[in-house]
Design a protein around this motif. Structure first.
Motif, PDB file in Angstrom:
ATOM      1  N   CYS A 107       0.610  -1.522  -0.018  1.00 10.19           N
ATOM      2  CA  CYS A 107      -0.164   0.011   0.205  1.00 10.19           C
ATOM      3  C   CYS A 107       1.174   1.309   0.442  1.00 10.19           C
ATOM      4  O   CYS A 107       1.537   1.433   0.847  1.00 10.19           O
ATOM      5  N   ARG A 109       0.201   4.091   0.887  1.00 13.85           N
ATOM      6  CA  ARG A 109       0.065   5.248   1.585  1.00 13.85           C
ATOM      7  C   ARG A 109       0.134   4.894   3.343  1.00 13.85           C
ATOM      8  O   ARG A 109       1.020   5.420   3.713  1.00 13.85           O
ATOM      9  N   CYS A 110       0.012   3.501   3.386  1.00 15.42           N
ATOM     10  CA  CYS A 110       0.215   2.483   5.044  1.00 15.42           C
ATOM     11  C   CYS A 110       1.168   2.207   5.171  1.00 15.42           C
ATOM     12  O   CYS A 110       1.879   1.325   5.910  1.00 15.42           O
ATOM     13  N   CYS A 147      -4.749  -0.135  -0.503  1.00 13.08           N
ATOM     14  CA  CYS A 147      -5.768  -0.671   0.504  1.00 13.08           C
ATOM     15  C   CYS A 147      -6.376  -0.951   0.816  1.00 13.08           C
ATOM     16  O   CYS A 147      -6.717   0.684   0.695  1.00 13.08           O
ATOM     17  N   CYS A 150      -7.315   2.315   3.449  1.00 11.93           N
ATOM     18  CA  CYS A 150      -6.236   3.474   3.091  1.00 11.93           C
ATOM     19  C   CYS A 150      -7.512   4.042   1.540  1.00 11.93           C
ATOM     20  O   CYS A 150      -8.246   5.303   1.650  1.00 11.93           O
TER      21      CYS A 150
END
Ligand SMILES: [Zn+2]
Ligand SMILES: [Zn+2]
Length: 152
Positions: A107, A109-110, A147, A150
Motif C-alpha cells: 500500500c 499510503r500506509c 489497500c 486506505c
C-alpha cells in the motif's frame, strides 16, 4: 572443454574450501544471526536492516554487525532480499523447502504488505531467455496500490 573437466580433483578442493570458508564465516555471525532469525520469524513480511536492528536487545551488536550477518545469511540462502523501490533492502526468512519466489503488494499510503502468490507464466521467461540468448532467467517484481483500509 571446461577446465573443471580436466581437473575434477582440483575443483573438488576449491569447492570444499569454499564450503569451509562459508561455515567459518557463518560461525562468526552465529550470535547476532540467531537473534535476527528470531525477529524475522515473528514477521510475516520483509524487514529492513534498521527495523531488525530496532527490535534487537539494546546491548550487543551495532548496525554494521546486523548488516554483515544479514549479508552472510543471504549468501547461505537463509533469508531472501526484496526491494520495495524505496532504496532500503528488505529481508524475509526463507522457509525450508521454499524457493522463496513470491511477490508482494504494497500500500502506497500506509505501507501495508500482502504476500502475492501470482506470478508470470513460465512461458514469458522462456521467451525472454530465448530471444536474448540467456539462460536461467528469473525476475524480481513488486506490486503497489491502495489497500482497502486506505480507501475508506
Ligand atoms: Zn493502506
Ligand atoms: Zn514471480
Amino acid at each position: 572443454m571446461r577446465k573443471s573437466c580436466q581437473h575434477p580433483r582440483h575443483e573438488g578442493q576449491e569447492l570444499s574450501s569454499l564450503t569451509g570458508r562459508l561455515r567459518r564465516e557463518a560461525r562468526k555471525v552465529t550470535g547476532p544471526r540467531a537473534a535476527i532469525l528470531e525477529i524475522l520469524r515473528h514477521h510475516p513480511h520483509p524487514l529492513t536492516i534498521k527495523e531488525v536492528f530496532e527490535e534487537l536487545p539494546k546491548s550487543g551488536c551495532d548496525l554494521a554487525t546486523v548488516y554483515r550477518a544479514m549479508q552472510m545469511m543471504e549468501k547461505l540462502g537463509m533469508v531472501k532480499r526484496f526491494d520495495f523501490g524505496d532504496g532500503a533492502a528488505r529481508f524475509e526468512l526463507m522457509n525450508e523447502g521454499d524457493n522463496g519466489h513470491h511477490h508482494h503488494l504494497i500500500c502506497t499510503r500506509c505501507a501495508q504488505v500482502v504476500r502475492i502468490e501470482e506470478c508470470f507464466p513460465a512461458e514469458i521467461e522462456r521467451q525472454i531467455a530465448s530471444k536474448n540468448g540467456y539462460q536461467a532467467v528469473t525476475h524480481r517484481l513488486e506490486f503497489f496500490g491502495i489497500c482497502p483500509d486506505c480507501q475508506k
